[in-house]
Write a protein that holds these residues in place. Sequence first.
Motif, mmCIF file in Angstrom:
data_model
loop_
_atom_site.group_PDB
_atom_site.id
_atom_site.type_symbol
_atom_site.label_atom_id
_atom_site.label_comp_id
_atom_site.label_asym_id
_atom_site.label_seq_id
_atom_site.Cartn_x
_atom_site.Cartn_y
_atom_site.Cartn_z
ATOM 1 N N THR A 194 -31.026 48.818 54.651
ATOM 2 C CA THR A 194 -30.754 49.735 53.536
ATOM 3 C C THR A 194 -30.167 49.002 52.331
ATOM 4 O O THR A 194 -30.088 49.569 51.232
ATOM 5 N N TRP A 195 -29.718 47.774 52.557
ATOM 6 C CA TRP A 195 -29.172 46.983 51.445
ATOM 7 C C TRP A 195 -29.287 45.506 51.834
ATOM 8 O O TRP A 195 -28.997 45.140 52.978
ATOM 9 N N ALA A 196 -29.713 44.688 50.893
ATOM 10 C CA ALA A 196 -29.794 43.238 51.134
ATOM 11 C C ALA A 196 -29.357 42.540 49.867
ATOM 12 O O ALA A 196 -29.844 42.878 48.775
ATOM 13 N N GLY A 197 -28.434 41.622 49.980
ATOM 14 C CA GLY A 197 -28.007 40.947 48.760
ATOM 15 C C GLY A 197 -27.079 39.781 49.005
ATOM 16 O O GLY A 197 -26.735 39.438 50.134
ATOM 17 N N SER B 15 -24.569 21.559 51.833
ATOM 18 C CA SER B 15 -23.687 20.370 51.934
ATOM 19 C C SER B 15 -22.290 20.753 52.425
ATOM 20 O O SER B 15 -21.289 20.166 52.011
ATOM 21 N N ASN B 16 -22.240 21.770 53.252
ATOM 22 C CA ASN B 16 -20.976 22.247 53.845
ATOM 23 C C ASN B 16 -19.976 22.813 52.830
ATOM 24 O O ASN B 16 -18.791 22.922 53.123
ATOM 25 N N ILE B 17 -20.474 23.181 51.646
ATOM 26 C CA ILE B 17 -19.606 23.804 50.640
ATOM 27 C C ILE B 17 -19.964 25.291 50.590
ATOM 28 O O ILE B 17 -21.105 25.638 50.251
ATOM 29 N N LEU B 18 -19.019 26.150 50.923
ATOM 30 C CA LEU B 18 -19.335 27.575 50.956
ATOM 31 C C LEU B 18 -19.463 28.127 49.535
ATOM 32 O O LEU B 18 -18.487 28.141 48.772
ATOM 33 N N LEU B 19 -20.677 28.545 49.182
ATOM 34 C CA LEU B 19 -20.926 29.056 47.826
ATOM 35 C C LEU B 19 -21.039 30.570 47.790
ATOM 36 O O LEU B 19 -20.821 31.188 46.745
ATOM 37 N N GLY B 20 -21.417 31.172 48.907
ATOM 38 C CA GLY B 20 -21.608 32.620 48.913
ATOM 39 C C GLY B 20 -22.052 33.092 50.275
ATOM 40 O O GLY B 20 -22.031 32.335 51.250
ATOM 41 N N VAL B 21 -22.456 34.369 50.326
ATOM 42 C CA VAL B 21 -22.913 34.946 51.596
ATOM 43 C C VAL B 21 -24.147 35.798 51.355
ATOM 44 O O VAL B 21 -24.347 36.333 50.255
ATOM 45 N N LEU B 22 -24.955 35.917 52.403
ATOM 46 C CA LEU B 22 -26.044 36.898 52.450
ATOM 47 C C LEU B 22 -25.518 38.093 53.229
ATOM 48 O O LEU B 22 -24.954 37.924 54.319
ATOM 49 N N ASP B 23 -25.666 39.290 52.675
ATOM 50 C CA ASP B 23 -25.159 40.510 53.315
ATOM 51 C C ASP B 23 -26.325 41.468 53.547
ATOM 52 O O ASP B 23 -27.083 41.752 52.613
ATOM 53 N N LEU B 24 -26.471 41.931 54.782
ATOM 54 C CA LEU B 24 -27.517 42.904 55.117
ATOM 55 C C LEU B 24 -26.871 44.119 55.760
ATOM 56 O O LEU B 24 -26.004 43.973 56.638
ATOM 57 N N ASP B 25 -27.278 45.306 55.321
ATOM 58 C CA ASP B 25 -26.774 46.560 55.900
ATOM 59 C C ASP B 25 -27.944 47.334 56.505
ATOM 60 O O ASP B 25 -29.076 47.253 56.009
ATOM 61 N N ASN C 239 -37.157 37.235 44.967
ATOM 62 C CA ASN C 239 -38.262 37.439 45.914
ATOM 63 C C ASN C 239 -37.774 37.370 47.361
ATOM 64 O O ASN C 239 -38.252 38.114 48.226
ATOM 65 N N GLN C 240 -36.842 36.476 47.626
ATOM 66 C CA GLN C 240 -36.345 36.336 48.998
ATOM 67 C C GLN C 240 -35.620 37.608 49.455
ATOM 68 O O GLN C 240 -35.797 38.082 50.576
ATOM 69 N N ILE C 241 -34.796 38.155 48.573
ATOM 70 C CA ILE C 241 -34.064 39.388 48.911
ATOM 71 C C ILE C 241 -35.045 40.559 49.021
ATOM 72 O O ILE C 241 -34.938 41.405 49.924
ATOM 73 N N ALA C 242 -36.037 40.587 48.121
ATOM 74 C CA ALA C 242 -37.033 41.665 48.169
ATOM 75 C C ALA C 242 -37.810 41.621 49.480
ATOM 76 O O ALA C 242 -38.097 42.658 50.085
ATOM 77 N N ALA C 243 -38.130 40.404 49.942
ATOM 78 C CA ALA C 243 -38.890 40.274 51.197
ATOM 79 C C ALA C 243 -38.081 40.829 52.372
ATOM 80 O O ALA C 243 -38.643 41.454 53.284
ATOM 81 N N LEU C 244 -36.782 40.626 52.359
ATOM 82 C CA LEU C 244 -35.930 41.165 53.433
ATOM 83 C C LEU C 244 -35.819 42.677 53.320
ATOM 84 O O LEU C 244 -36.017 43.412 54.289
#
Length: 155
Positions: free
Chosen positions: A39-42, A113-123, A26-31
Amino acid sequence: MIDYPLCNRIRSFNDPEMSVNSVLANQIAALFHSDDPITWAGIYMLNPLTGDCLLDMFQGLPACMKIAAHKGVIGAAVDSQKPIVVSDVHQFDGHIACDTRTESEMVIPLKPSNILLGVLDLDSDIPGFFDNIDPKTIEELQDVFTATFDRYLPL
Ligand code: SME
């Protein structure tokens, strides 16, 4: 428009009763379906053993499944652990094009908690589209998705 009201709406989806997958969907869909020319969110998740980033929840055209460690805008954001706004992807050395329409991009590291788990990418297909987003709003967006990612960590 990527602003505080949109961030609040995205935050409101983080219902602890729901699975992380449904919340992120839902969060990605809202973006992706905001009024913005996105054109891309993920999400890409970091493989901590290899440093590669692996495709996860997204909306948009099918995208590169694996971004090798240190490669692309995503690799740069992982390495710097800071949000990166690319005004013109054609000027970014090593940009990985998953969709030829992409003109600008923003990658936000997610570090519960300052542990890098991933990224949000928007195009976006508009050059410089992410340039005018207030840095405080980018921080808010980072905070909203970090709160969701917090649920991946053990209690
Ligand atoms: N452009 C990214 C790759 C992922 S796609 O945009 C979905 C990069 O250069 O890392």
